[in-house]
Enzyme design. Structure first.
Site, PDB file in Angstrom:
ATOM      1  N   LYS A  65      64.490   8.911  99.487  1.00 30.09           N
ATOM      2  CA  LYS A  65      64.832   7.652 100.155  1.00 30.09           C
ATOM      3  C   LYS A  65      63.689   6.644 100.048  1.00 30.09           C
ATOM      4  O   LYS A  65      63.933   5.434  99.958  1.00 30.09           O
ATOM      5  CB  LYS A  65      65.219   7.906 101.613  1.00 30.09           C
ATOM      6  N   TYR A  69      64.246  14.930 100.856  1.00 30.27           N
ATOM      7  CA  TYR A  69      65.130  13.835 101.252  1.00 30.27           C
ATOM      8  C   TYR A  69      64.317  12.561 101.482  1.00 30.27           C
ATOM      9  O   TYR A  69      64.657  11.488 100.978  1.00 30.27           O
ATOM     10  CB  TYR A  69      65.899  14.218 102.512  1.00 30.27           C
ATOM     11  N   SER A 109      66.967   5.374 104.453  1.00 33.77           N
ATOM     12  CA  SER A 109      66.834   6.157 105.679  1.00 33.77           C
ATOM     13  C   SER A 109      65.479   5.867 106.289  1.00 33.77           C
ATOM     14  O   SER A 109      64.516   5.563 105.573  1.00 33.77           O
ATOM     15  CB  SER A 109      66.943   7.656 105.374  1.00 33.77           C
TER      16      SER A 109
END
Length: 162
Positions: free
Chosen positions: A99, A95, A82
C-alpha cells in the site's frame, strides 16, 4: 483476477465495448495473505500481495488512461490505499509495503498525468470489518484486539455503511 494482466485486458475489452471508455477508475482490490513477521513472509506471498495490491491497479490504470487518450477525454483514477501504507503495522508488513508503493505510484501518476487532464488520487482508510480483517477482530475479548482499538482514533473499526 486483478493481479493477472490478461484477465484485466479481457475485462477491459468487455467494459469498453459495452459502455465506452470510463471517465473514472476505482482501484479497490486488495489481498493480505500473510499475517506474521515480514522476514518470515514467503516470497510467493510477497509476490501475490504486490501483484494484486500494486501491479493490478497499475495495469488497470494503463488500460483506462490509454482509452481516455484514444477518446480525447480526461478522467479520474482513485486508488484505495490504506493507513498501513503510511504507518508501520507489525505482522502485516507485506500488505503495508504494497500500500505504501501504491501511494507512491499515485503521487507519481498524479504528476505525470495531471497535465493531460487525468486526476490521480488515493484514499487511505483505516480498519474496517471485512473478511480480510477477520483474524484481527474475530475475538473481541482478545487483548490484541482491545489494544488495537485503543490505537484507532474512534476506538472502533469502521463499518461498511459509513
Amino acid at each position: 483476477h486483478v493481479g493477472r494482466p490478461e484477465a484485466l485486458a479481457e475485462a477491459w475489452v468487455g467494459i469498453r465495448d459495452r459502455l465506452g471508455p470510463p471517465d473514472v477508475l476505482l482501484n479497490n482490490a486488495a489481498t493480505n495473505p500473510h499475517y506474521g513477521p515480514l522476514l518470515e513472509v514467503p516470497r510467493s506471498m510477497l509476490e501475490k500481495t504486490m501483484e494484486v495490491n500494486l501491479m493490478g491497479p497499475l495495469e488497470a490504470t494503463r488500460l483506462v488512461v490509454a482509452g481516455l487518450a484514444d477518446a480525447g477525454r480526461t478522467g479520474s483514477i482513485i486508488n484505495v490505499a490504506s493507513i498501513q501504507g503510511l504507518v508501520a503495522c507489525p505482522l502485516q508488513g507485506a500488505y503495508g509495503m504494497s500500500k505504501a508503493a501504491l501511494i507512491s505510484m499515485t503521487r507519481t501518476l498524479a504528476a505525470e498525468l495531471g497535465p493531460r487532464g487525468v486526476r490521480v488520487n488515493a484514499i487511505a482508510p483505516g480498519r474496517f470489518f471485512s473478511e480480510m480483517t477477520r483474524s484481527a477482530w474475530k475475538d473481541p475479548e482478545a487483548e490484541s484486539y482491545k489494544a488495537e482499538l485503543q490505537r484507532l482514533p474512534a476506538h472502533r473499526y469502521g463499518r461498511n455503511d459509513e
